[in-house]
Design a protein around this motif. Sequence first.
Motif, PDB file in Angstrom:
ATOM      1  N   LEU A  16       0.819  -1.203   0.000  1.00 44.35           N
ATOM      2  CA  LEU A  16       0.000   0.000   0.000  1.00 44.35           C
ATOM      3  C   LEU A  16       0.855   1.255   0.000  1.00 44.35           C
ATOM      4  CD1 LEU A  16      -2.595  -1.109   2.666  1.00 44.35           C
ATOM      5  CD2 LEU A  16      -3.022  -0.863   0.230  1.00 44.35           C
ATOM      6  N   LYS A  23       1.949  -4.599   4.036  1.00 45.32           N
ATOM      7  CA  LYS A  23       1.237  -4.650   5.298  1.00 45.32           C
ATOM      8  C   LYS A  23       0.530  -5.994   5.379  1.00 45.32           C
ATOM      9  CE  LYS A  23      -2.257  -2.240   7.933  1.00 45.32           C
ATOM     10  NZ  LYS A  23      -3.480  -1.467   7.842  1.00 45.32           N
ATOM     11  N   ILE A  25      -2.209  -8.298   6.367  1.00 45.27           N
ATOM     12  CA  ILE A  25      -3.589  -8.107   6.802  1.00 45.27           C
ATOM     13  C   ILE A  25      -4.129  -9.385   7.429  1.00 45.27           C
ATOM     14  CG2 ILE A  25      -5.893  -7.431   6.082  1.00 45.27           C
ATOM     15  CD1 ILE A  25      -3.998  -5.217   5.539  1.00 45.27           C
ATOM     16  N   ASN A  45     -13.282  -2.955  13.707  1.00 46.63           N
ATOM     17  CA  ASN A  45     -12.997  -2.412  12.385  1.00 46.63           C
ATOM     18  C   ASN A  45     -11.532  -2.591  12.033  1.00 46.63           C
ATOM     19  OD1 ASN A  45     -15.392  -1.453  11.307  1.00 46.63           O
ATOM     20  ND2 ASN A  45     -15.380   0.261  12.734  1.00 46.63           N
ATOM     21  N   GLY A  46     -11.286  -3.004  10.816  1.00 46.63           N
ATOM     22  CA  GLY A  46      -9.903  -3.144  10.358  1.00 46.63           C
ATOM     23  C   GLY A  46      -9.261  -4.461  10.761  1.00 46.63           C
ATOM     24  N   ALA A  47     -10.052  -5.393  11.308  1.00 45.93           N
ATOM     25  CA  ALA A  47      -9.482  -6.657  11.773  1.00 45.93           C
ATOM     26  C   ALA A  47      -9.141  -7.583  10.605  1.00 45.93           C
ATOM     27  CB  ALA A  47     -10.456  -7.348  12.707  1.00 45.93           C
ATOM     28  N   GLY A  48      -9.839  -7.392   9.492  1.00 42.46           N
ATOM     29  CA  GLY A  48      -9.581  -8.260   8.340  1.00 42.46           C
ATOM     30  C   GLY A  48     -10.791  -9.093   7.941  1.00 42.46           C
ATOM     31  N   LYS A  49     -11.968  -8.739   8.443  1.00 46.56           N
ATOM     32  CA  LYS A  49     -13.166  -9.520   8.114  1.00 46.56           C
ATOM     33  C   LYS A  49     -13.494  -9.415   6.628  1.00 46.56           C
ATOM     34  CE  LYS A  49     -15.749  -7.105  10.945  1.00 46.56           C
ATOM     35  NZ  LYS A  49     -14.778  -6.160  11.497  1.00 46.56           N
ATOM     36  N   THR A  50     -13.568  -8.179   6.143  1.00 43.01           N
ATOM     37  CA  THR A  50     -13.902  -7.991   4.732  1.00 43.01           C
ATOM     38  C   THR A  50     -12.850  -8.623   3.833  1.00 43.01           C
ATOM     39  OG1 THR A  50     -15.079  -5.973   5.273  1.00 43.01           O
ATOM     40  CG2 THR A  50     -14.422  -6.246   2.990  1.00 43.01           C
ATOM     41  N   THR A  51     -11.595  -8.490   4.211  1.00 39.53           N
ATOM     42  CA  THR A  51     -10.520  -9.086   3.414  1.00 39.53           C
ATOM     43  C   THR A  51     -10.683 -10.597   3.340  1.00 39.53           C
ATOM     44  OG1 THR A  51      -9.092  -7.309   4.176  1.00 39.53           O
ATOM     45  CG2 THR A  51      -8.019  -9.167   3.125  1.00 39.53           C
TER      46      THR A  51
HETATM   47  N1  LIG Z   1      -8.342  -0.250   0.091  1.00 42.74           N
HETATM   48  C1  LIG Z   1      -7.542  -0.314   1.160  1.00 42.74           C
HETATM   49  N2  LIG Z   1      -6.510   0.540   1.269  1.00 42.74           N
HETATM   50  C2  LIG Z   1      -5.715   0.501   2.332  1.00 42.74           C
HETATM   51  N3  LIG Z   1      -5.839  -0.345   3.357  1.00 42.74           N
HETATM   52  C3  LIG Z   1      -6.833  -1.212   3.317  1.00 42.74           C
HETATM   53  C4  LIG Z   1      -7.736  -1.257   2.222  1.00 42.74           C
HETATM   54  N4  LIG Z   1      -8.626  -2.226   2.448  1.00 42.74           N
HETATM   55  C5  LIG Z   1      -8.290  -2.752   3.625  1.00 42.74           C
HETATM   56  N5  LIG Z   1      -7.211  -2.168   4.151  1.00 42.74           N
HETATM   57  C6  LIG Z   1      -6.558  -2.517   5.416  1.00 42.74           C
HETATM   58  O1  LIG Z   1      -6.796  -3.866   5.666  1.00 42.74           O
HETATM   59  C7  LIG Z   1      -7.138  -4.079   7.007  1.00 42.74           C
HETATM   60  C8  LIG Z   1      -8.327  -4.970   7.104  1.00 42.74           C
HETATM   61  O2  LIG Z   1      -9.417  -4.349   6.506  1.00 42.74           O
HETATM   62  P1  LIG Z   1     -10.836  -5.038   6.423  1.00 42.74           P
HETATM   63  O3  LIG Z   1     -10.656  -6.431   5.981  1.00 42.74           O
HETATM   64  O4  LIG Z   1     -11.697  -4.153   5.600  1.00 42.74           O
HETATM   65  O5  LIG Z   1     -11.325  -5.016   7.927  1.00 42.74           O
HETATM   66  P2  LIG Z   1     -12.781  -5.221   8.547  1.00 42.74           P
HETATM   67  O6  LIG Z   1     -13.688  -5.639   7.466  1.00 42.74           O
HETATM   68  O7  LIG Z   1     -12.579  -6.252   9.598  1.00 42.74           O
HETATM   69  O8  LIG Z   1     -13.172  -3.907   9.132  1.00 42.74           O
HETATM   70  C9  LIG Z   1      -7.353  -2.727   7.635  1.00 42.74           C
HETATM   71  O9  LIG Z   1      -6.384  -2.556   8.630  1.00 42.74           O
HETATM   72  C10 LIG Z   1      -7.152  -1.736   6.542  1.00 42.74           C
HETATM   73  O10 LIG Z   1      -6.236  -0.768   6.973  1.00 42.74           O
END
Ligand SMILES: Nc1ncnc2c1ncn2[C@@H]1O[C@H](COP(=O)(O)OP(=O)(O)O)[C@@H](O)[C@H]1O
Lengths: 305, 254
Positions: A16, A23, A25, A45-51
């Motif tokens: 990134l 980084k 994730i 938030n930011g734990a990595g669920k969406t990822t």
């Molecule tokens: N488009 C992006 N640009 C920069 N960092 C991202 C992006 N998407 C996710 N991240 C990083 O990935 C990590 C996990 O994000 P995400 O999976 O969205 O978390 P959650 O869904 O649990 O809130 C976060 O710490 C965020 O900083």
Amino acid sequence: MANALTIENLHKSFKLGFIPKTKEILKGISLSVEEGTIFGYLGPNGAGKTTTIKTVLGLIFPDRGEIRIFGQPHLAAKARERIGFLPENPYFYDYLTAAEFLDFYGRLFRLDKEVRTERSRRLLKRVGLERAADLQLRKFSRGMLQRIGLAQALINDPAFVILDEPLGGLDPIGRKEIRDLIVQFRAEGKTVLLSSHILQDIEMICDRVAVVVDGRILNQGPLHELVSEKILFTEIALSAIDPGSVAGLGEIVSVHGERILLKVFDDAKIERVLAIVQAKKGRLHSLIPRTETLEDLFIGIVKGQ
Amino acid sequence: MTIRTIALNTYKEAVRDRILYLLFFFAAATLVFSRVLALLTVGDRVKIIKDVGLASLSLFGTLMAILIGTGLVYKEIDKKTIFTLLSKPIGRGAFLVGKFAGLVLTLFVMLGLMSIIFLVILFLHSFRFEAALLVAIFYIFLELILITAVAILFSCFSTPILSSIFTLSFYLIGHTSWGLKTLIKKIPPGFGRTLARIAYVLLPDLESLNFKTEVVHGIAIPPAALVNGLLYALCFTAFVLALATLVFRKKDFI
Ligand SMILES: Nc1ncnc2c1ncn2[C@@H]1O[C@H](COP(=O)(O)OP(=O)(O)O)[C@@H](O)[C@H]1O
Ligand SMILES: [Mg+2]
């Protein structure tokens, strides 16, 4: 029972920034979702669920690890045909009407015209949008988008529904309605994976949960196993005694006039507090043992990081 | 089947885009203006109408190709509509080809409409219809297809503004690179000439798709040039599209 989803040792890092910096994730996620259950994927938030969810769906390629959906490799078309997905903060083609939109997605699954028309009508009704069928999505409110998103996820009558923060952006009534719908999915034999950072929303409906923090799963299991019956501390409200006399026995949370709120962590010390109250002719207002909730578990884990 | 579905949806999106109508309006205005211009000048008026007309078809067609080409793929990624789409059983290659086909269909319709206006204006002036004009228009269309592919390639990894600039550069380089041919003849053999040769081979040569001058002045076009142009456009488009697919396949949608 077979698993709808198994994830083993999933790793992912992103590069990134303008000067790319790696980084990490996901740092080794493993979990399994049993068929016919509701699985809660929890984390701040930011734990990595969406990822994690995007990796399961093939939107992101993992660095390492294996994902299987109904026993198939997750990128296989056969696996994908059985999935329905609602993204976080959904946004769709805003130049389409709700009915056109569902029809378009139905076509992507090669459904026949009659099936598409039938299903769109039924789904719009099911999510409470039957009156908005001919409205362009650009005129939809946040809650309506969430609903049409849910309808879209069901267009192929999926066996496995993946919902990323399904209750986000909804008012309390909307939240309840969507929660009821999710419970209905289970009754229909579907498997549900849903993510959330708000615990009250899902602790009532999930069969199993996994708690993810900073890319690692810290705890996973049936809710009742994760949340112990163990008493964490006891809250005692007292008055008419000198705060100093009980200060050594616990943590004084607040003092309002005469009234003292004391947190005691040790059963033996509760006895001593009670003895002091009796000896000094103080008054006892309440004594409440606090057991662990998912919220506590969550906060504890996050603080531990 | 899925490619067709995506193509038709892309077409629907494109024709509901206002920018297209703005450009279309300007194109129509220019075409009408060419007739006014012709009335004011002495000399061969029909030639002026043809000249200005074909040039404006090419110019506005190119602008349309760049704007919708760079906008529509990027928008899918930026607005995250692509998340639900690609989670369905659709290959990424099929998605991109579907997008491309939808854009080509849009350009076909737009160029077709502009051409009809052009040909009608010309007919009202000269009461003649020349089939040769269609040849020039066909090659303009081939060029638009290539530009669309290039726009899609760039929008796979950069923002619409940057992709537009890149695609525009491609267009400009493509129309000036033929100058290298003259250069190659003029400079003495050696390092400089080899360099110019290599540059000419690598750079796009869009002039090989330009038959406007020949058509306007009624010069015969050698069939070899037509075949050459056709093959050049098709192969180049296929190559760029394959490259775009390769980039798109590997992409993480975060
Ligand atoms: N488009 C992006 N640009 C920069 N960092 C991202 C992006 N998407 C996710 N991240 C990083 O990935 C990590 C996990 O994000 P995400 O999976 O969205 O978390 P959650 O869904 O649990 O809130 C976060 O710490 C965020 O900083
Ligand atoms: Mg998230």
